[in-house]
Design an enzyme around this catalytic site. Structure first.
Site, mmCIF file in Angstrom:
data_model
loop_
_atom_site.group_PDB
_atom_site.id
_atom_site.type_symbol
_atom_site.label_atom_id
_atom_site.label_comp_id
_atom_site.label_asym_id
_atom_site.label_seq_id
_atom_site.Cartn_x
_atom_site.Cartn_y
_atom_site.Cartn_z
ATOM 1 N N VAL A 57 1.330 3.726 -4.058
ATOM 2 C CA VAL A 57 0.855 5.113 -4.031
ATOM 3 C C VAL A 57 2.044 6.025 -3.701
ATOM 4 C CG1 VAL A 57 -0.779 6.739 -3.019
ATOM 5 C CG2 VAL A 57 -1.389 4.320 -3.203
ATOM 6 N N ASP A 65 7.964 5.386 -0.324
ATOM 7 C CA ASP A 65 8.489 6.590 0.346
ATOM 8 C C ASP A 65 7.901 6.820 1.729
ATOM 9 O OD1 ASP A 65 5.898 7.276 -0.285
ATOM 10 O OD2 ASP A 65 6.402 9.216 -1.177
ATOM 11 N N HIS A 83 0.819 -1.210 0.000
ATOM 12 C CA HIS A 83 0.000 0.000 0.000
ATOM 13 C C HIS A 83 0.855 1.263 0.000
ATOM 14 C CE1 HIS A 83 -4.277 -1.384 0.787
ATOM 15 N NE2 HIS A 83 -3.570 -2.503 0.670
ATOM 16 N N HIS A 140 -0.618 -13.160 -0.602
ATOM 17 C CA HIS A 140 -1.847 -13.548 0.086
ATOM 18 C C HIS A 140 -1.743 -14.924 0.742
ATOM 19 C CE1 HIS A 140 -4.494 -10.563 -2.419
ATOM 20 N NE2 HIS A 140 -3.835 -9.982 -1.418
ATOM 21 N N THR A 141 -0.567 -15.522 0.696
ATOM 22 C CA THR A 141 -0.371 -16.777 1.401
ATOM 23 C C THR A 141 -0.333 -16.551 2.913
ATOM 24 O OG1 THR A 141 0.973 -18.783 1.493
ATOM 25 C CG2 THR A 141 2.155 -16.703 1.363
#
Length: 341
Positions: free
Chosen positions: A87, A91, A83, A206-207
């Protein structure tokens, strides 16, 4: 020398793929040229070798301690990196607090692991003040989280700088939603300079981890009389029925969470791909990977070869961790990860 090693390493990670598409190669080479002239010039392996020799060890110890007390931490730290990097680049903009920041977007409300980053930063500020960026801590913590969950150890370059911009309006156009189609996901990944192969490999994150019921509840329905209806036929009916028990009516917006991988939820392995073959991908965006001819073969390969998945993960993870990194005046080294200097 370190910069040259980094460029060679990035080229090698691409060449090690079993399948290289000309278009993907062209995009990668073009991005590498641009990257080497800008962001890459600030990154190197063992970037803190002189300024803070124990930086990576301090982050690793913080992650180890937190993970031993809370087994959900690795999944949270890995998701935090995704996430952040998708986006504004890698940073640490996801860490900034305040109205209108990335953290205030509903899509990020369920993120976790912030306290681990903050704890690591506090330790680093004691021993190496004004030196280690929050962006590097996020990347290193995610790397270490995967290792502690049973995944591969990955060497990543450091030297990222922290961004000063964090806007909630930048979130939705740049992240993959769990209801996305294959074309929608490919579009997002292509914009980021990531390949179709990267899409499959990085979805393997997603494991581990968990999700709130509203992230997948639209795939089935249970009426007030308890009658079950499978809306998404790509989802195994028995698995969907089990999910309704974990997410009873009215829980879509609650705090109830479900493990992404029903078999080995806290172990970073290739079980995720086996789940996809059994039509037990939790999200619609998971299921399409096996249902689409463009990615089905790769899913099957990883389901049968965990070592192959780990090798590919190491390569794709490096590419993820250097997306849009800041350099020079474009960034800073925050003294507190939640506010700009």
């Amino acid at each position: 020398m370190e910069k040259l090693k980094l460029q060679i390493y990035l080229i090698q990670t691409l060449c090690l793929h079993k399948k290289i598409y000309k278009f993907s190669l062209l995009i990668f080479l073009c991005s590498l040229i641009f990257f080497s002239k800008t962001s890459c010039s600030t990154l190197s392996f063992n970037f803190y070798g002189l300024s803070c020799p124990s930086a990576e060890l301090m982050v690793k110890n913080t992650v180890r301690s937190a993970s031993s007390m809370d087994p959900t931490i690795p999944g949270k730290l890995l998701r935090l990196l995704f996430h952040d990097c998708f986006v504004e680049g890698c940073d640490a903009s996801i860490l900034l607090e305040g109205n209108g920041t990335e953290r205030s977007d509903p899509a990020n409300k369920s993120l976790g692991g912030f306290s681990v980053i903050e704890n690591a930063k506090r330790v680093l500020e004691i021993f190496c003040p004004f030196t280690v960026s929050c962006a590097d801590i996020v990347a290193l913590a995610a790397r270490d989280a995967v290792e502690f969950a049973g995944g591969p150890n990955v060497q990543i370059p450091t030297g990222r700088r922290d961004g000063r911009i964090s806007l909630t309006t930048n979130v939705r156009p740049n992240i993959v939603d769990t209801s996305f189609t294959m074309d929608q996901m490919i579009n997002i990944f292509t914009i980021k300079g990531l390949s179709l192969d990267d899409l499959v490999i990085l979805s393997g994150a997603h494991t581990i981890g968990s999700a709130h019921c509203n992230a997948f509840s639209g795939r089935f329905r249970v009426d007030t009389n308890g009658n079950f209806t499978l809306i998404d036929p790509s989802l195994d009916k028995a698995y969907a029925t089990e999910l309704t028990k974990q997410c009873p009516a009215g829980s879509a917006t609650s705090t109830i969470t479900v493990k992404n991988d029903p078999q080995t939820p806290q172990l970073f392995d290739n079980q995720y791909f086996k789940d996809l073959i059994e039509h037990k991908g939790l999200f619609q965006s998971d299921s399409v990977l096996f249902n689409d001819v463009r990615t089905k073969e790769r899913v099957m390969e990883f389901a049968n070869d965990q070592d192959g998945f780990f090798r590919s993960w190491s390569q794709s993870f490096v590419r993820l961790s250097v997306l849009g990194v800041k350099s020079g005046e474009d960034g800073e080294v925050r003294t507190s990860c939640s506010v700009i200097n």
